[in-house]
Design an enzyme around this catalytic site. Structure first.
Site, PDB file in Angstrom:
ATOM      1  N   ASP A 213      -8.237  -2.832  -1.063  1.00 30.72           N
ATOM      2  CA  ASP A 213      -8.546  -3.364   0.273  1.00 30.72           C
ATOM      3  C   ASP A 213      -9.735  -4.322   0.206  1.00 30.72           C
ATOM      4  OD1 ASP A 213      -6.548  -1.620   1.193  1.00 30.72           O
ATOM      5  OD2 ASP A 213      -8.011  -0.002   1.438  1.00 30.72           O
TER       6      ASP A 213
ATOM      7  N   ASP B 248     -14.541   6.434  -7.843  1.00 29.20           N
ATOM      8  CA  ASP B 248     -13.473   6.658  -6.863  1.00 29.20           C
ATOM      9  C   ASP B 248     -12.800   5.315  -6.577  1.00 29.20           C
ATOM     10  OD1 ASP B 248     -11.906   7.248  -4.646  1.00 29.20           O
ATOM     11  OD2 ASP B 248     -13.572   7.709  -3.315  1.00 29.20           O
TER      12      ASP B 248
ATOM     13  N   ASN C  10       0.824  -1.202   0.000  1.00 24.89           N
ATOM     14  CA  ASN C  10       0.000   0.000   0.000  1.00 24.89           C
ATOM     15  C   ASN C  10       0.867   1.265   0.000  1.00 24.89           C
ATOM     16  OD1 ASN C  10      -2.719   0.907  -0.031  1.00 24.89           O
ATOM     17  ND2 ASN C  10      -2.455   1.607   2.053  1.00 24.89           N
TER      18      ASN C  10
ATOM     19  N   GLY D 262     -10.030   2.259  -1.766  1.00 25.09           N
ATOM     20  CA  GLY D 262     -10.506   1.048  -1.093  1.00 25.09           C
ATOM     21  C   GLY D 262     -10.686  -0.162  -1.983  1.00 25.09           C
ATOM     22  N   ALA D 263     -10.494  -0.011  -3.291  1.00 24.34           N
ATOM     23  CA  ALA D 263     -10.721  -1.152  -4.194  1.00 24.34           C
ATOM     24  C   ALA D 263      -9.750  -2.293  -3.888  1.00 24.34           C
ATOM     25  CB  ALA D 263     -10.585  -0.712  -5.644  1.00 24.34           C
TER      26      ALA D 263
END
Length: 328
Positions: free
Chosen positions: A268, A262, A175, A265-266
Site C-alpha cells: 500500500d 512486519d 490485494n 502495508g508495504a
C-alpha cells in the site's frame, strides 16, 4: 506549478473500499491461539493507500462504509488525523466495522482470520456513494475485496464507471485475501472481471502466480496480465524490488535491504508513493528514466513500512524515504 515545471491542477487521489481493524499479536511467530495479547492496528488496503498518499504530502480522500460503532468512529478519526478527507465515508447503524486477526510469522509474513458477517463495508450501496468526491478524483484507486459480495460489488462498479467518465486514471491493486472468497476460482474470476478497465495495475509476485497459474516470476508470465487499455503494470517482488511494464519499455528496479519486522502495508505504501508522483507529473508513465526514479522512491517507501509493526504507524514521510535512498 509542481517543482518539476509540470503544471499540476487537480491532484486528488480517491481510494475506495474497506477499512478495518487488524488485531496483531503482541508477540511475533506465534499462532492466534498462542498469542498472549493483541494490539489494535487500523488497516484495510485502500485506507492505507490514502494515508500513505497524505503522509507523503499528497491529497487523498477515502470512500467506504464503516460501522456506526466505536471502532468505526475511531477509524474515521484516524483518517482525519492523517489528513485524509472523509467526505466519502458512510456509517451503517446495523452492521459492525470489520475486524481481522493477523498472525505474524517469524519471517514477518502474515496469516489472516476475518470477522465480517456481514461487516459495514460490505453493505455500501450504489445510491449511497458520494459521487462529487468520486468525480473530483485525478486517480481512483481500488482493490478486489469490495467485489466479493453485493451490494458493495455494485457500488464498486458504479464508482469505477463514474470516475472513468470524469477522466480519472483507474488504479487497481487486487490485494488478494483468499480466506474472504468462497473459492480460489471465484476469487480469480472476479478479480479478472474488471481487469481491462484499469490504467495502472499493481500485483505482488504471489498474486502474479495465483492469477496466471504459473510458478515463474518472469516477463512472459507478467505479460499474460497485460491488456490493451493498460498504461502501467507493476509486479512487486518484496525486498527484490519491482518490475514494470508499459507499451514501450519494461525493466526491474532493485529494492532496499532493511530489517523486516512486519510486511503489513508495504504494498500500500508502494502504491501510495507511485500515485502521489503520477498525479504531480503524469508524463512519468511515458518516460522510463522518470519512472525508474519514482519506482526507486516507491520501493524505499515499501521497505521502510516493513521496519515497524502495523501498516499506518509505519507509513513514511518524504524525509525518511530520501534518507534511505541517499544513505543506500
Amino acid at each position: 506549478m509542481a517543482s518539476n515545471g509540470v503544471v499540476s491542477g487537480n491532484t486528488l487521489i480517491v481510494s475506495f473500499g474497506e477499512m478495518l481493524i487488524d488485531f496483531v499479536p503482541t508477540v511475533s511467530g506465534v499462532s492466534l491461539a498462542e498469542a498472549p495479547g493483541f494490539l489494535k492496528a487500523p488497516g484495510g488496503a485502500p485506507a492505507n493507500v490514502a494515508i500513505a498518499v497524505s503522509r507523503l504530502g499528497g491529497q487523498a480522500s477515502f470512500v467506504g462504509k464503516l460501522g456506526d460503532d466505536e471502532f468505526g468512529r475511531m477509524l474515521a478519526d484516524i483518517l482525519k488525523q492523517n489528513g485524509v478527507s472523509g467526505d466519502g465515508i458512510l456509517f451503517d447503524e446495523g452492521a459492525r466495522t470489520a475486524l481481522a486477526f493477523v498472525t505474524l510469522r517469524a519471517d514477518g509474513e502474515r496469516e489472516f482470520m476475518f470477522y465480517r458477517n456481514p461487516s459495514a463495508d460490505m453493505l455500501l450501496r450504489p445510491e449511497e456513494l458520494n459521487l462529487d468526491v468520486i468525480r473530483s478524483a485525478k486517480v481512483f484507486h481500488y482493490g478486489s475485496i469490495s467485489l466479493i459480495v453485493e451490494p458493495c460489488r455494485s457500488a464498486h462498479l458504479k464508482a469505477m464507471e463514474v470516475a472513468k467518465e470524469s477522466g480519472a486514471l483507474l488504479s487497481y491493486d487486487p490485494n488478494l485475501r483468499l480466506p474472504l472468497w468462497p473459492s480460489a476460482d471465484e476469487a480469480r474470476q472476479q478479480i479478472m472481471s474488471i481487469w481491462d478497465k484499469a490504467d495502472i495495475i499493481k500485483v505482488s509476485d504471489v498474486e502474479l502466480e495465483f492469477l496466471t497459474g504459473s510458478d515463474k516470476i518472469d516477463d512472459e508470465t507478467a505479460l499474460k496480465l497485460w491488456h490493451p487499455n493498460l498504461t502501467l503494470l507493476l509486479v512487486t517482488l518484496g525486498e527484490k524490488g519491482s518490475k514494470y511494464y508499459t507499451k514501450s519499455f519494461h525493466g526491474t528496479v532493485d529494492g532496499f535491504h532493511v530489517n523486516t519486522v512486519d510486511t503489513t502495508g508495504a504494498g500500500d505504501s508502494f502504491v501510495g508513493a507511485l500515485l502521489c508522483k503520477v498525479v504531480e507529473d503524469p508524463t512519468i508513465l511515458e518516460n522510463e528514466s522518470k519512472l525508474r526514479e519514482v519506482l526507486k522512491f516507491a520501493n524505499a517507501c515499501g521497505a521502510i513500512t516493513t521496519t515497524k509493526k502495523g501498516a499506518i504507524p509505519a507509513l513514511p514521510a518524504e524525509g525518511e524515504v530520501l534518507a534511505l535512498i541517499n544513505g543506500a
